[in-house]
Enzyme design. Structure first.
Site, PDB file in Angstrom:
ATOM      1  N   THR A   1      29.249  20.554 -53.948  1.00 20.72           N
ATOM      2  CA  THR A   1      28.995  19.120 -54.071  1.00 20.72           C
ATOM      3  C   THR A   1      29.268  18.724 -55.508  1.00 20.72           C
ATOM      4  O   THR A   1      28.495  19.036 -56.412  1.00 20.72           O
ATOM      5  CB  THR A   1      27.540  18.783 -53.701  1.00 20.72           C
ATOM      6  OG1 THR A   1      27.298  19.179 -52.351  1.00 20.72           O
ATOM      7  CG2 THR A   1      27.279  17.292 -53.839  1.00 20.72           C
TER       8      THR A   1
ATOM      9  N   LYS B   1      30.649  13.357 -49.031  1.00 17.86           N
ATOM     10  CA  LYS B   1      29.442  14.147 -49.295  1.00 17.86           C
ATOM     11  C   LYS B   1      28.441  13.349 -50.131  1.00 17.86           C
ATOM     12  O   LYS B   1      27.234  13.354 -49.854  1.00 17.86           O
ATOM     13  CB  LYS B   1      29.822  15.442 -50.006  1.00 17.86           C
ATOM     14  CG  LYS B   1      28.645  16.260 -50.524  1.00 17.86           C
ATOM     15  CD  LYS B   1      27.752  16.768 -49.402  1.00 17.86           C
ATOM     16  CE  LYS B   1      26.687  17.709 -49.963  1.00 17.86           C
ATOM     17  NZ  LYS B   1      25.749  18.169 -48.940  1.00 17.86           N
TER      18      LYS B   1
ATOM     19  N   LYS C   1      20.183  16.334 -59.114  1.00 19.38           N
ATOM     20  CA  LYS C   1      21.562  16.510 -59.593  1.00 19.38           C
ATOM     21  C   LYS C   1      22.528  15.654 -58.800  1.00 19.38           C
ATOM     22  O   LYS C   1      23.395  14.966 -59.362  1.00 19.38           O
ATOM     23  CB  LYS C   1      21.949  17.995 -59.496  1.00 19.38           C
ATOM     24  CG  LYS C   1      23.352  18.339 -59.994  1.00 19.38           C
ATOM     25  CD  LYS C   1      24.422  18.312 -58.903  1.00 19.38           C
ATOM     26  CE  LYS C   1      24.273  19.423 -57.900  1.00 19.38           C
ATOM     27  NZ  LYS C   1      25.415  19.442 -56.917  1.00 19.38           N
TER      28      LYS C   1
END
Length: 303
Positions: free
Chosen positions: A97, A172, A240
């Site tokens: 990711t 994503k 994150k």
């Protein structure tokens, strides 16, 4: 036809995927920053590489899932990285990711060396990875996707093609935005229900059947009531990703006001020491603010 695969990154997600590749009969080479994680795969017949460059030398397909953009920078572009060991005709696939810009930089670097590249992040967590039930997205040349698709079907329950490089990574981040907002909604709702004196087991019975139900709400809600924050997707990784979404949305001037709220609560939960717990531990920041704890006990019993 793909026979030899290199898999780099044997964390919570990567370990499950590498195991499924072995089960599917592929000849597998593995590498991980912490070499200890490679030992179970070596016992099952995988070759253990000394470096990313060593890992990719005989591979038809190079797969990696790493923790963040910086890790991709080091493993792909760094000394003894993937780019220093590849050869023309191989295929690389990044399942991490990361920002779409990172995927595009990878594609450019591989293309200059005669390689094809797919960005192919996934939805799902530890259990889906172990059981080959991930939801996989992929972007890049369609002919490359078709070559790799048989491998992807050994890792996930669905595979979705998104066109040009960077699009799967973008999807994503879109998906993780929705996940973050769902967890925030669940946390706020359960804290409010607790403050209102509702029986939270009955609250979850409604969540399971009402038109706003979702597997994510149900599974996380049940675990919160049991005070089970064992990690499927760490809270620190959700933070994150929230920062990645913020940066990506900013580059497109797309408003994300809801995420600002979630990001603040994620930061608060990390500051409270819950960064290694599941992302659902974001509720603990709201609990502290509200002066309550959400459990399966009734409000009277929990008082």
């Amino acid at each position: 036809m793909i026979k030899n695969i290199s898999y780099l990154g044997l964390g919570t997600m990567g370990g499950g995927m590498a195991s499924n590749l072995l089960k599917a009969g592929y000849q597998l080479t593995v590498w991980n920053r912490s070499a200890e994680k490679c030992k179970p795969f070596e016992k099952k017949g995988a070759r253990v590489a000394e470096s990313p460059a060593d890992a990719v030398r005989d591979a038809d397909l190079v797969i990696y899932m790493l923790s963040n953009d910086q890790a991709v920078e080091e493993v792909v572009f760094g000394a003894h990285g993937i780019l220093s060991g590849i050869k023309e005709g191989q295929i690389a696939m990044d399942m991490s990711t990361v920002l779409p810009a990172t995927s595009l930089r990878e594609e450019e670097a591989y293309s200059k060396r005669g390689m094809d590249f797919l960005d192919a992040p996934v939805f799902g967590s530890k259990n889906e990875s172990a059981n080959a039930e991930l939801w996989i997205m992929a972007a890049g040349k369609q002919e490359t996707f078709e070559k790799v698709k048989p491998v992807l079907t050994k890792l996930g329950q669905t595979v979705h093609y998104f066109g040009k490089n960077g699009n799967a990574t973008a999807m994503k981040l879109v998906g993780n935005l929705i996940v973050a907002l769902e967890l925030e909604a669940l946390s706020e709702g359960l804290v409010l229900a607790r403050k209102a004196g509702l029986d939270l087991s009955t609250v979850m019975e409604v969540v399971k059947v009402a038109d706003f139900r979702s597997p994510l709400l149900v599974s996380n809600g049940q675990n919160i009531l049991k005070r089970d924050f064992s990690t499927s997707f760490a809270l620190k990784l959700m933070l994150k990703d929230a920062r990645l979404i913020d940066k990506f949305a900013g580059s497109l001037q797309s408003p994300i006001p809801g995420l600002r709220v979630v990001e603040n609560h994620l930061k608060s939960a990390v500051a409270l020491g819950f960064e290694k717990e599941n992302a659902s531990a974001v509720i603990k920041a709201l609990e502290k603010e509200a002066g309550v704890e959400v459990t399966a006990l009734s409000a009277a019993e929990a008082a």
